[in-house]
Design a protein around this motif. Structure first.
Motif, mmCIF file in Angstrom:
data_model
loop_
_atom_site.group_PDB
_atom_site.id
_atom_site.type_symbol
_atom_site.label_atom_id
_atom_site.label_comp_id
_atom_site.label_asym_id
_atom_site.label_seq_id
_atom_site.Cartn_x
_atom_site.Cartn_y
_atom_site.Cartn_z
ATOM 1 N N TYR A 195 -37.074 -30.634 103.921
ATOM 2 C CA TYR A 195 -35.653 -30.938 103.749
ATOM 3 C C TYR A 195 -35.366 -32.048 104.746
ATOM 4 O O TYR A 195 -35.511 -31.871 105.966
ATOM 5 C CB TYR A 195 -34.807 -29.678 103.964
ATOM 6 N N ASP A 196 -34.964 -33.179 104.183
ATOM 7 C CA ASP A 196 -35.128 -34.454 104.869
ATOM 8 C C ASP A 196 -33.874 -35.306 104.698
ATOM 9 O O ASP A 196 -33.110 -35.123 103.741
ATOM 10 C CB ASP A 196 -36.325 -35.140 104.170
ATOM 11 N N ALA A 197 -33.664 -36.221 105.612
ATOM 12 C CA ALA A 197 -32.630 -37.254 105.425
ATOM 13 C C ALA A 197 -33.213 -38.549 105.985
ATOM 14 O O ALA A 197 -33.639 -38.584 107.153
ATOM 15 C CB ALA A 197 -31.354 -36.882 106.168
ATOM 16 N N PRO A 198 -33.268 -39.604 105.182
ATOM 17 C CA PRO A 198 -33.919 -40.843 105.626
ATOM 18 C C PRO A 198 -33.362 -41.375 106.952
ATOM 19 O O PRO A 198 -34.105 -41.916 107.772
ATOM 20 C CB PRO A 198 -33.644 -41.820 104.478
ATOM 21 N N ARG A 199 -32.047 -41.209 107.162
ATOM 22 C CA ARG A 199 -31.433 -41.755 108.375
ATOM 23 C C ARG A 199 -31.733 -40.945 109.625
ATOM 24 O O ARG A 199 -31.485 -41.403 110.746
ATOM 25 C CB ARG A 199 -29.894 -41.751 108.225
ATOM 26 N N CYS A 200 -32.199 -39.741 109.423
ATOM 27 C CA CYS A 200 -32.276 -38.791 110.550
ATOM 28 C C CYS A 200 -33.540 -39.014 111.383
ATOM 29 O O CYS A 200 -34.658 -38.852 110.893
ATOM 30 C CB CYS A 200 -32.252 -37.374 109.994
ATOM 31 N N CYS B 156 -35.787 -35.952 111.556
ATOM 32 C CA CYS B 156 -36.630 -35.849 110.348
ATOM 33 C C CYS B 156 -37.800 -36.823 110.443
ATOM 34 O O CYS B 156 -38.910 -36.520 109.992
ATOM 35 C CB CYS B 156 -35.821 -36.165 109.089
ATOM 36 N N ALA B 157 -37.545 -37.985 111.037
ATOM 37 C CA ALA B 157 -38.608 -38.991 111.152
ATOM 38 C C ALA B 157 -39.785 -38.454 111.964
ATOM 39 O O ALA B 157 -40.941 -38.758 111.672
ATOM 40 C CB ALA B 157 -38.063 -40.272 111.782
ATOM 41 N N ARG B 158 -39.490 -37.633 112.979
ATOM 42 C CA ARG B 158 -40.597 -37.030 113.740
ATOM 43 C C ARG B 158 -41.548 -36.301 112.790
ATOM 44 O O ARG B 158 -42.770 -36.409 112.896
ATOM 45 C CB ARG B 158 -40.042 -35.989 114.731
ATOM 46 N N VAL B 159 -40.957 -35.551 111.871
ATOM 47 C CA VAL B 159 -41.769 -34.728 110.961
ATOM 48 C C VAL B 159 -42.442 -35.610 109.908
ATOM 49 O O VAL B 159 -43.606 -35.400 109.569
ATOM 50 C CB VAL B 159 -40.891 -33.636 110.316
ATOM 51 N N ARG B 160 -41.714 -36.610 109.412
ATOM 52 C CA ARG B 160 -42.335 -37.534 108.449
ATOM 53 C C ARG B 160 -43.571 -38.188 109.076
ATOM 54 O O ARG B 160 -44.609 -38.336 108.438
ATOM 55 C CB ARG B 160 -41.334 -38.624 108.017
ATOM 56 N N LEU B 161 -43.422 -38.593 110.336
ATOM 57 C CA LEU B 161 -44.548 -39.241 111.027
ATOM 58 C C LEU B 161 -45.726 -38.282 111.155
ATOM 59 O O LEU B 161 -46.875 -38.659 110.898
ATOM 60 C CB LEU B 161 -44.106 -39.705 112.417
ATOM 61 N N ASP C 88 -27.909 -34.605 101.774
ATOM 62 C CA ASP C 88 -26.820 -35.551 102.060
ATOM 63 C C ASP C 88 -26.078 -35.058 103.310
ATOM 64 O O ASP C 88 -25.379 -34.046 103.264
ATOM 65 C CB ASP C 88 -25.886 -35.606 100.844
ATOM 66 N N LEU C 89 -26.248 -35.809 104.403
ATOM 67 C CA LEU C 89 -25.668 -35.348 105.668
ATOM 68 C C LEU C 89 -24.146 -35.422 105.675
ATOM 69 O O LEU C 89 -23.487 -34.739 106.458
ATOM 70 C CB LEU C 89 -26.229 -36.170 106.836
ATOM 71 N N LEU C 90 -23.592 -36.276 104.813
ATOM 72 C CA LEU C 90 -22.129 -36.408 104.774
ATOM 73 C C LEU C 90 -21.495 -35.350 103.875
ATOM 74 O O LEU C 90 -20.284 -35.149 103.895
ATOM 75 C CB LEU C 90 -21.735 -37.812 104.289
ATOM 76 N N ASN C 91 -22.317 -34.698 103.083
ATOM 77 C CA ASN C 91 -21.806 -33.675 102.164
ATOM 78 C C ASN C 91 -22.883 -32.609 102.027
ATOM 79 O O ASN C 91 -23.504 -32.459 100.985
ATOM 80 C CB ASN C 91 -21.486 -34.346 100.814
ATOM 81 N N ARG C 92 -23.069 -31.891 103.146
ATOM 82 C CA ARG C 92 -24.212 -30.988 103.186
ATOM 83 C C ARG C 92 -24.053 -29.818 102.225
ATOM 84 O O ARG C 92 -22.994 -29.175 102.211
ATOM 85 C CB ARG C 92 -24.418 -30.454 104.606
ATOM 86 N N PRO C 93 -25.094 -29.541 101.453
ATOM 87 C CA PRO C 93 -25.007 -28.421 100.516
ATOM 88 C C PRO C 93 -24.966 -27.088 101.263
ATOM 89 O O PRO C 93 -25.586 -26.939 102.330
ATOM 90 C CB PRO C 93 -26.307 -28.546 99.713
ATOM 91 N N VAL D 65 -31.020 -30.718 109.426
ATOM 92 C CA VAL D 65 -32.367 -31.086 109.001
ATOM 93 C C VAL D 65 -33.051 -31.726 110.211
ATOM 94 O O VAL D 65 -32.369 -32.226 111.106
ATOM 95 C CB VAL D 65 -32.330 -32.091 107.812
ATOM 96 N N PRO D 66 -34.385 -31.695 110.251
ATOM 97 C CA PRO D 66 -35.331 -31.281 109.218
ATOM 98 C C PRO D 66 -35.523 -29.767 109.161
ATOM 99 O O PRO D 66 -35.326 -29.065 110.154
ATOM 100 C CB PRO D 66 -36.631 -31.941 109.678
ATOM 101 N N VAL D 67 -35.946 -29.319 107.959
ATOM 102 C CA VAL D 67 -36.456 -27.954 107.779
ATOM 103 C C VAL D 67 -37.721 -28.082 106.940
ATOM 104 O O VAL D 67 -37.720 -28.778 105.921
ATOM 105 C CB VAL D 67 -35.439 -27.048 107.046
ATOM 106 N N LEU D 68 -38.763 -27.408 107.405
ATOM 107 C CA LEU D 68 -40.021 -27.394 106.647
ATOM 108 C C LEU D 68 -40.121 -26.067 105.918
ATOM 109 O O LEU D 68 -39.770 -25.016 106.482
ATOM 110 C CB LEU D 68 -41.214 -27.534 107.604
ATOM 111 N N ASP D 69 -40.575 -26.111 104.677
ATOM 112 C CA ASP D 69 -40.900 -24.893 103.934
ATOM 113 C C ASP D 69 -42.362 -24.980 103.539
ATOM 114 O O ASP D 69 -42.740 -25.793 102.702
ATOM 115 C CB ASP D 69 -39.998 -24.790 102.682
#
Ligand SMILES: N[C@@H](CCC(=O)N[C@@H](CS)C(=O)NCC(=O)O)C(=O)O
Length: 177
Positions: free
Chosen positions: A4-9, A12-17, A32-37, A49-53
């Protein structure tokens, strides 16, 4: 695995890396960080975020996820091999707010800050674990906020950018606009 990711975050980038360095495929679920579900709170009570599953094992918090991935996929380790160096690396990440985060966000809000001093003293260059934990903010400082990096960090970044994981993140940040 799902991230569970957000490109701007940058967290999250730590985990993407980490995932890219490990060469692990995953499904990115963009939040969507501006309209979080509402369902994100079921995965992480803080709603962040991030959350890993990983096949039903749900783990929030970027530093915890990096450690988990490093144990789960021990090839291409992020943490150093030696015990004391590992402890020092964990400590450097634990102190992220003091060592960079607080001043970075003050700068971003347009407040007076000691970001330059923090960048000068950044404890990077000894392990990928620490490098990946700090790099997302360093990249954003330079690419998004026009901060001039100390030469040591430019060199460090230049070397890291040879890794596909880092090159991809640099490209993503340049595209954020
Ligand atoms: N300590 C968390 C921080 C994560 C974090 O702050 N994520 C931000 C996006 S960059 C977020 O989800 N913000 C939503 C909010 O604060 O409600 C971590 O390391 O994962």
């Amino acid at each position: 695995m799902k991230l569970y990711d957000a490109p701007r975050c940058p967290y999250c980038a730590r985990v993407r890396l980490a995932l890219a360095e490990k060469g692990e495929a995953y499904e990115a679920v963009e939040v969507d960080l501006l309209n979080r579900p509402g369902w994100i709170y079921d995965l992480n009570p803080s709603g962040k975020v991030p959350v890993l599953d990983d096949e039903g094992f749900v783990l929030p918090e970027s530093a915890m996820i990096m450690e988990y991935l490093d144990e789960r996929f021990p090839e291409r380790p992020l943490l150093p091999a030696e015990r004391q160096a590992r402890a020092a690396a964990r400590l450097a990440v634990f102190r992220f707010d003091d060592l960079l985060g607080t001043e970075y966000y003050a700068h971003r809000r347009g407040e007076e800050s000691t970001l330059d001093e923090k960048l000068e003293a950044l404890p990077v260059g000894a392990s990928l674990f620490v490098d990946f934990a700090y790099l997302p903010w360093v990249i954003r400082a330079r690419e998004v906020y026009g901060v001039t990096l100390p030469e040591r960090l430019e060199r460090w970044l230049g070397e890291l950018a040879e890794r596909p994981a880092v090159a991809a993140e640099l490209e993503l940040v340049r595209g954020l606009g």
